[in-house]
Design an enzyme around this catalytic site. Structure first.
Site, mmCIF file in Angstrom:
data_model
loop_
_atom_site.group_PDB
_atom_site.id
_atom_site.type_symbol
_atom_site.label_atom_id
_atom_site.label_comp_id
_atom_site.label_asym_id
_atom_site.label_seq_id
_atom_site.Cartn_x
_atom_site.Cartn_y
_atom_site.Cartn_z
ATOM 1 N N GLY A 17 0.823 -1.237 -0.100
ATOM 2 C CA GLY A 17 0.021 0.056 -0.006
ATOM 3 C C GLY A 17 0.968 1.073 -0.140
ATOM 4 O O GLY A 17 0.550 2.340 -0.863
ATOM 5 N N MET A 19 5.245 2.655 1.326
ATOM 6 C CA MET A 19 6.464 2.448 1.709
ATOM 7 C C MET A 19 7.147 3.761 2.378
ATOM 8 O O MET A 19 7.192 4.810 1.517
ATOM 9 C CB MET A 19 7.438 1.870 0.989
ATOM 10 C CG MET A 19 8.738 1.322 1.450
ATOM 11 S SD MET A 19 9.066 0.524 3.032
ATOM 12 C CE MET A 19 8.238 -1.009 2.660
ATOM 13 N N GLU A 20 7.529 3.940 3.499
ATOM 14 C CA GLU A 20 7.851 5.381 4.216
ATOM 15 C C GLU A 20 9.255 5.451 4.015
ATOM 16 O O GLU A 20 10.119 5.598 5.022
ATOM 17 C CB GLU A 20 7.482 5.116 5.746
ATOM 18 C CG GLU A 20 8.362 4.184 6.597
ATOM 19 C CD GLU A 20 7.687 2.908 6.619
ATOM 20 O OE1 GLU A 20 8.003 1.900 7.466
ATOM 21 O OE2 GLU A 20 6.725 2.480 5.675
ATOM 22 N N ASN A 21 9.848 5.650 2.670
ATOM 23 C CA ASN A 21 11.068 6.078 2.665
ATOM 24 C C ASN A 21 11.263 7.571 3.165
ATOM 25 O O ASN A 21 10.454 8.439 3.111
ATOM 26 C CB ASN A 21 11.417 6.156 1.156
ATOM 27 C CG ASN A 21 11.207 4.963 0.254
ATOM 28 O OD1 ASN A 21 11.266 3.839 0.605
ATOM 29 N ND2 ASN A 21 9.972 5.168 -0.581
ATOM 30 N N GLU A 50 1.503 6.347 6.719
ATOM 31 C CA GLU A 50 2.873 6.526 5.856
ATOM 32 C C GLU A 50 3.572 7.852 6.553
ATOM 33 O O GLU A 50 4.688 7.989 6.804
ATOM 34 C CB GLU A 50 2.841 6.526 4.512
ATOM 35 C CG GLU A 50 2.292 5.219 3.894
ATOM 36 C CD GLU A 50 2.965 4.133 4.288
ATOM 37 O OE1 GLU A 50 4.119 4.036 4.731
ATOM 38 O OE2 GLU A 50 2.128 2.845 4.344
ATOM 39 N N HIS A 53 4.734 7.542 10.020
ATOM 40 C CA HIS A 53 6.367 6.544 9.895
ATOM 41 C C HIS A 53 7.559 7.581 9.584
ATOM 42 O O HIS A 53 8.425 7.107 9.928
ATOM 43 C CB HIS A 53 6.209 5.605 8.554
ATOM 44 C CG HIS A 53 5.690 4.319 8.710
ATOM 45 N ND1 HIS A 53 6.027 3.885 10.126
ATOM 46 C CD2 HIS A 53 4.834 3.612 8.417
ATOM 47 C CE1 HIS A 53 5.139 2.477 10.197
ATOM 48 N NE2 HIS A 53 4.619 2.454 9.014
ATOM 49 N N GLU A 72 4.972 -0.265 13.334
ATOM 50 C CA GLU A 72 3.571 -0.294 12.554
ATOM 51 C C GLU A 72 2.483 -0.193 13.448
ATOM 52 O O GLU A 72 1.571 0.277 13.139
ATOM 53 C CB GLU A 72 3.628 -1.839 11.786
ATOM 54 C CG GLU A 72 4.882 -1.952 11.035
ATOM 55 C CD GLU A 72 4.675 -1.076 9.751
ATOM 56 O OE1 GLU A 72 3.461 -0.459 9.622
ATOM 57 O OE2 GLU A 72 5.945 -1.114 8.998
#
Length: 361
Positions: A17, A19-21, A50, A53, A72
């Site tokens: 869904g 991704m927290e770069n 996100e 994060h 998470e």
């Protein structure tokens, strides 16, 4: 915000869904839709998750995979708190209930494990409904236990203490103990280091001569859980125009609580704001459940009532569920009532659902 910018990039056929770069979250292309679709399909919770994060996961990273809940579970709770800010308390409680459903589906169909799990083959195994919704619910319980202001101060101190570094479960526990002044070892031992969950069975008995209400609470969880949990619980007792609010600390396998009242209670709502992580089962008639569904003010207890009536079935259940579906102000309860109607599998329920198509927006 700890960085100089924040971008969001939608990627075709992205496998997650989101991704927290750091500074640039990647999102699935399904987050891109028009205003009409947004009514039924909102990306806001995912976007909030996100974004959270960037602090929990990026600014502070879990020391190793067993502590992935620090990323998470935290993002899951903060996502739900954004829903509360955006749409109100009822929506927030309904998100918590749906998170509980998601965890219980995994628990019943697959496995129970401690949230802090040190035995695994692949790290991806830990990205499940224990690390996300279960952990989020337990953090929400901690928020209720120490108070929202203290909880937020604890989050702030944790982020400052470990910024641009790593942390584990014990680091978080000790930080929360510092700000709250409470020993939280029992809480973390119960909910983070052990599997399963409390399962409560509640029985109510009214003594007309002495005007006493007896509430018997049993812990009936199985061998995959602790034998006995320590559980703080709120109880609301509705009697006429008044509501008696009580706080108890359940710390036995079985306990009886006695309440003096002026009149027979209309109904009882245990844990009205769904702050305690547990399942709960009552022995009630369709009439008792109908009274709660149609008269109570709490989303959690009303949804429990709708689901119970769907299981019980019968004329009174269908009548109450139909009325709730048509007149309930909060859509989540109306939706639960409609679903419960379907589960009664009766002709009368089918007619109620079909008639609702013309009046429910």
């Amino acid at each position: 915000y700890p960085y100089s910018k924040y971008d969001q990039v939608a990627v075709h056929e992205f496998i997650f869904g989101g991704m927290e770069n750091v500074t640039a979250t990647t999102l699935t292309e399904l987050t891109l839709h028009d205003e009409k679709a947004h009514i039924d399909y909102s990306s806001d919770p995912l976007v909030a998750h996100e974004a959270a994060h960037q602090w929990f996961g990026d600014l502070v990273t879990c020391k190793d995979w067993p502590h992935i809940w620090l990323n998470e579970s935290m993002a899951t709770l903060l996502e739900n708190l954004f829903v509360r800010y955006d749409k109100g308390e009822s929506e927030f409680i309904y998100e918590l209930i749906k998170d509980m459903d998601e965890y219980l589906n995994e628990y019943r169909d697959k496995y129970a494990r401690p949230i802090v799990m040190r035995i695994y083959k692949y790290s991806n195994e830990l990205f499940d409904s224990h690390s996300y919704p279960k952990g989020g619910l337990i953090l929400n319980m901690l928020r209720a236990l120490i108070g929202e202001e203290t909880f937020r101060r604890g989050l702030s101190r944790f982020l400052k203490k470990f910024e641009y570094s790593i942390a584990d479960t014990e680091d978080f526990r000790k930080t929360m103990e510092e700000v709250s002044g409470k020993n939280l070892e029992w809480f973390f031992e119960q909910f983070f280091y052990n599997s399963g969950h409390p399962a409560l069975k509640v029985e109510e008995e009214w003594k007309d001569e002495s005007k006493k209400l007896l509430i018997r609470i049993k812990q009936v969880q199985g061998d995959d859980s602790l034998n006995t949990y320590i559980l703080p619980l709120k109880i609301h007792i509705k009697a006429g125009e008044s509501v008696k609010e009580c706080n108890i600390d359940l710390n036995e396998r079985e306990a009886v609580y006695v309440f003096d009242l002026d009149t027979r209670p209309d109904y009882v709502c245990v844990d009205p704001f769904f702050e305690t992580f547990k399942t709960i089962e009552y022995q009630r008639s369709a009439e008792q459940w109908a009274k709660i569904l149609l008269s109570d003010k709490h989303v959690y207890c009303k949804i429990l009532a709708a689901r119970a009536l769907g299981s019980i079935g019968g004329l009174r259940a269908v009548e109450a569920l139909s009325q709730s579906m048509l007149k309930e102000e909060f859509w989540g309860i109306a939706a639960e009532a409609a679903k419960a109607l379907g589960e009664t599998r009766t002709e009368m329920a089918k007619e109620a659902l079909l008639s609702g198509l013309s009046t429910i927006k």
